[in-house]
Structures are given as structure tokens and as C-alpha cells.
Enzyme design. Structure first.
Site, short mmCIF file in Angstrom:
data_model
loop_
_atom_site.label_atom_id
_atom_site.label_comp_id
_atom_site.label_asym_id
_atom_site.label_seq_id
_atom_site.Cartn_x
_atom_site.Cartn_y
_atom_site.Cartn_z
N HIS A 22 0.84 -1.20 0.00
CA HIS A 22 0.00 0.00 0.00
C HIS A 22 0.87 1.25 0.00
O HIS A 22 0.56 2.24 -0.65
CB HIS A 22 -0.90 0.01 1.24
CG HIS A 22 -1.93 -1.07 1.22
ND1 HIS A 22 -3.26 -0.84 0.94
CD2 HIS A 22 -1.83 -2.41 1.41
CE1 HIS A 22 -3.93 -1.98 0.97
NE2 HIS A 22 -3.07 -2.95 1.26
N ASP A 116 -5.64 5.98 1.61
CA ASP A 116 -5.77 4.59 1.15
C ASP A 116 -7.25 4.19 1.24
O ASP A 116 -7.90 4.39 2.27
CB ASP A 116 -4.92 3.65 2.02
CG ASP A 116 -4.85 2.26 1.41
OD1 ASP A 116 -3.77 1.88 0.95
OD2 ASP A 116 -5.89 1.55 1.37
#
Ligand code: UDP
Length: 449
Positions: A22, A116
């Protein structure tokens, strides 16, 4: 130039999840946006904090001072429970950190937050503070669509082999699943992501490209009535260095590949998290042996569940007698420089768990895949590899040495192999033609927020 100056004073605030798969795409995106005149602040957790020295000196890094419970930080934690706990623990410290940035005056004019997409609590918090929030998806557009549709799909479990209407080529069995995980926790997590994206995101940013997911992108825009930007493949478009890798790559395997003929080697890796039981591991090994093809295999600590190596930190031992196979035509490493391996001329195919990063990296190098998805979005990605893009085949539900050997041979030799290779080459060309046009559109959109 005046426009450039104007944008230089506008700041984007990024909030990555503290995991390698990520963090890397978020910081690659940051580099691309910075290159177009936006100032960058990265809010981050103290856990797995990014290393500022690996990024442009103009980036500002600000820790949010969270306090994570063990469910977040312990290796092997149940993924849904981990992500729920992470969201709960980040909400207040993220809100405070963002609020204090907003108080700091004109030179800190915050244009938007890029959060995110799995961190629904931060998306919500940014929106509540009046900061436009963009959700960065580090998985595929197809995976994101299946998350948006999830609540209506729960009863599809009874019809595993059927195509899911409007999500073709996915079947019910390809939907996100984490075997052994708490189903209610998983549904709760996915529902929160979908709800927060609908309620709080001004746009979606996805690490994919039109060449592989054009129709999924159109559908996302239609379903959410807001823009979706396909900004990938980020690892190709951005020059940002990767965050420190989880393990030190064994670069000796590149010299070993140099000595192999072009397109002769099968690369085998199940990524950084997936694990298999000892029986499956042994069938993989003997299947590789039976196929007769040269192989480079990543056998990392923790790959084999339930011991098989004296604990999670040690590399699991190979089956008795397997050393002979390695001496004749194999190489085992505990971590590979994967992007360089996939780009190497000696690589013919990739036996992969289909994590999204591995899938994109393989697509970008034109390498056909043998798919062995283990959990979560790997199932979706694997189905696209085999039935969406036609650049790979399944190793089979049951990993058994005879079937493995046959599948490997079919992937590497003969007409089917040539066709998969042809299609993979075509995708590689499309990936390398993917331009930063979407990033320009994204910057334009950010300036309009
Ligand atoms: N990777 C690597 N060396 C290895 C195995 C994996 O560098 O030996 C990298 C790979 O290039 C990819 C990442 O680790 O960028 C794995 O991410 P992915 O999303 O494929 O799977 P995950 O590990 O998150 O399941």
C-alpha cells in the site's frame, strides 16, 4: 508559469496504510503529483513508518501518533479483524493531525487528502473536516467493484460456479474470500469501505490502466457518479524508489538467470504473506521436478504454515532428496528482486499467488502466469488473468504433483503457451504505452476541488 506557482502553494495530504503493497503505490503517486507542482505532506503511522531519506527532500512526513492493538501489529493476524482494528485506531489521531495542518495558514493550503481506500475511517474524518478526500485503490478496479457489490452477493455462495451478473468474468467462487476468517468481520469491513467511499470520497484513484480494465473503470464512474482515475501502472510511471523491501533480495539469482537460455525459466513466488501447508509445499516441489523445466523459486520464511522451518523467521526446509533437482536446474532464494527477475530475458512464465502488485508487474513485462490464488483479491485477479485477459491458466484447485507438472508444461510449451505469450506481449505493449495523461487529469481535478 503563474499556474505552476499557484499549484506549488497547494498541498496534498497523503495517508497510506502501513504495509508495503500500500505504501509503495501511495508514494509513487506522491512523486508524480509533486512533479506536477503540488506540495506533499505524508501523514503516517509510527508502525512501519516510511523512510523520509528515500523520498524527495521537499516531502513533509508527519507521524499521527496512533496506538495500535496487537490485532494490527501481530504477523498472521486475521486480515479483516486487523483492518477493522487499524481503522478504529487511526480515526482520532488522523483527524487531529489533519486538523492541525489545516490550522497552519496560507502556505499550507490543503487542496485535498489522498487516503488509502481501505482506510474508511480516515476518508470519513477528512470529509468531516471539510477536506475533499480521494480514495487510492491499491488493488484492481474489478476488486473494488466487487467490494461495492458485496452486500448483494452474500447469498451467491450457494452457486459457486455461476457467473455473477454484472461482474463477469467473476464467478461466485472468485469473490473476495479469506478462508478461516470471521465472515461477519470481513463483510463488516467491506461494507464500511463501500459506505465511506460512497459518502466521503470526491473521487477514486486506482493503480490500474485502461488497457486491462477500461470497462470496469467506466462502471465505477457510473455507479458512484464521480470520477475514477486509472493512474497506473504506478511502478512504471513513477521513478520513486520503493520503500525498503520486507526482506533483502538475493541478487545472485540474476547472475544465475544470465546463464539460462532466453524464455526457459519458470519463476515461482507466492508473495510476502500467503502461506501453504507442508503437503502443498511438497507437491509444488515435486511438481516442479516432474515438469523438467528450469525454475527460480522464492521460498521465504513463513511460506509453510504450521512450522516446517522451526518458526516464522526461518526458511522452511526443502523436501528430502529435492537438492538433486536444484543442482540440476533449479535455484531457491528466500527473496528475489522480483521486478528485475520478471524483466529478465530468461524468464518464460510466473507461478504466482496473484497479489495485485505481482499481477501488474507480470502484465507489464509480458510474462504469462500460472495462478494459485490464496485469499482476498488474489481470487479476483487470478480470474482476470485466466478468463479476462487470457494470459494464464490455473494450477488447479488441488495442488498435486502430476497435475502441477502438466500445468507447468502446458504453460511453457506448445500452442496454448504460444497464444498466452502472444496475448501477454500485447498487454505489455499496452502497459508501456500507458501515459501520465490520467495523472494530468487528476491534477486538473484536484485544482478544481
Ligand atoms: N516481491 C519481491 N520479491 C519476492 C517476492 C515478492 O520483491 O521474492 C515483491 C513483488 O515484486 C511485489 C510485492 O513483493 O511488488 C508483493 O506484492 P503483491 O501485491 O503481489 O502480494 P502480497 O505480498 O501483498 O501478497
Amino acid at each position: 508559469m503563474a499556474g505552476q506557482e499557484q499549484r506549488r502553494r497547494r498541498r496534498i495530504v497523503l495517508f497510506p496504510l502501513p504495509f508495503q503493497g500500500h505504501m509503495n503505490p501511495m508514494l509513487q503517486l506522491a512523486t508524480l503529483l509533486h512533479g506536477r507542482g503540488l506540495a506533499v505532506t505524508v501523514l503516517h503511522t509510527g508502525f512501519n513508518a516510511p523512510d523520509p531519506t528515500r523520498h524527495p527532500a521537499e516531502f513533509t512526513f508527519v507521524p499521527i501518533h496512533e496506538s495500535f492493538p496487537a490485532e494490527v501489529t501481530s504477523p498472521g493476524a486475521d486480515i479483516a479483524t486487523q483492518l477493522l482494528a487499524l481503522n478504529a485506531a487511526c480515526e482520532a489521531p488522523f483527524r487531529e493531525a489533519l486538523a492541525s495542518l489545516l490550522l497552519r495558514g496560507q502556505d499550507q493550503d490543503v487542496a485535498c487528502a489522498v487516503v488509502d481506500g481501505q482506510c474508511y475511517s480516515a476518508l470519513r474524518a477528512a470529509h468531516q473536516l471539510g477536506v475533499p478526500a480521494l480514495a487510492l485503490r491499491t488493488d484492481s478496479a474489478a476488486t473494488f467493484r466487487s467490494m461495492l457489490a458485496y452486500p448483494r452477493l452474500r447469498d451467491a455462495e450457494e452457486r459457486l460456479e455461476e457467473l455473477v451478473p454484472d461482474l463477469e468474468p467473476l464467478r461466485a467462487r472468485d469473490l473476495i474470500r479469506v478462508d478461516g476468517s470471521d465472515t461477519d468481520a470481513l463483510c463488516g469491513f467491506i461494507g464500511s469501505v463501500a459506505d465511506a467511499t460512497r459518502a466521503s470520497a470526491s473521487g477514486i484513484v486506482i493503480n490500474t490502466f485502461e488497457g486491462i480494465e477500461a470497462s470496469e473503470l467506466v462502471k465505477i464512474q457510473r455507479e458512484l457518479s464521480r470520477p475514477a482515475f486509472a493512474v497506473g501502472p504506478l511502478h512504471l510511471l513513477s521513478q520513486a524508489p520503493a520503500e525498503q523491501s520486507l526482506h533483502a533480495p538475493d541478487r545472485g539469482c540474476l547472475a544465475w538467470l544470465d546463464e539460462r537460455p532466453p524464455r526457459s525459466v519458470l519463476y515461482v513466488s507466492l508473495g510476502s504473506v500467503a502461506c501453504v501447508d507442508r503437503g502443498v509445499f511438497e507437491e509444488m516441489a515435486w511438481g516442479l521436478a516432474g515438469s523438467g523445466v528450469p525454475f527460480l523459486w522464492v521460498v521465504r520464511p513463513g511460506l509453510v504454515s504450521g512450522g516446517g522451518g522451526g518458526g516464522g523467521e526461518e526458511v522452511p526446509p526443502l523436501p528430502d532428496g529435492f537438492g538433486k533437482e536444484i543442482r540440476s536446474r533449479g535455484k531457491i532464494v528466500s527473496w528475489a528482486p522480483q521486478r528485475e527477475v520478471l524483466a529478465h530475458a530468461a524468464i518464460a512464465a510466473f507461478w504466482t499467488h496473484c497479489g495485485w502488485n505481482s499481477t501488474l508487474e507480470s502484465v507489464c513485462e509480458g510474462v504469462p502466469m500460472l495462478v494459485q490464488p490464496c485469499f482476498a483479491d488474489q481470487l479476483v485477479n487470478a480470474r482476470y488473468v485466466t478468463h479476462g485477459w487470457g494470459v494464464g491458466m490455473e494450477v488447479g484447485e488441488e495442488i498435486e504433483r502430476g497435475r502441477v507438472a502438466k500445468a507447468v508444461t502446458k504453460l511453457m510449451v506448445g500452442d496454448d503457451a504460444a497464444q498466452m505469450r502472444g496475448r501477454a506481449y500485447h498487454l505489455k505493449m499496452q502497459a508501456s504505452a500507458a501515459t501520465s495523461l490520467s495523472i494530468d487529469c487528476l491534477v486538473h481535478y484536484i485544482s478544481s476541488l
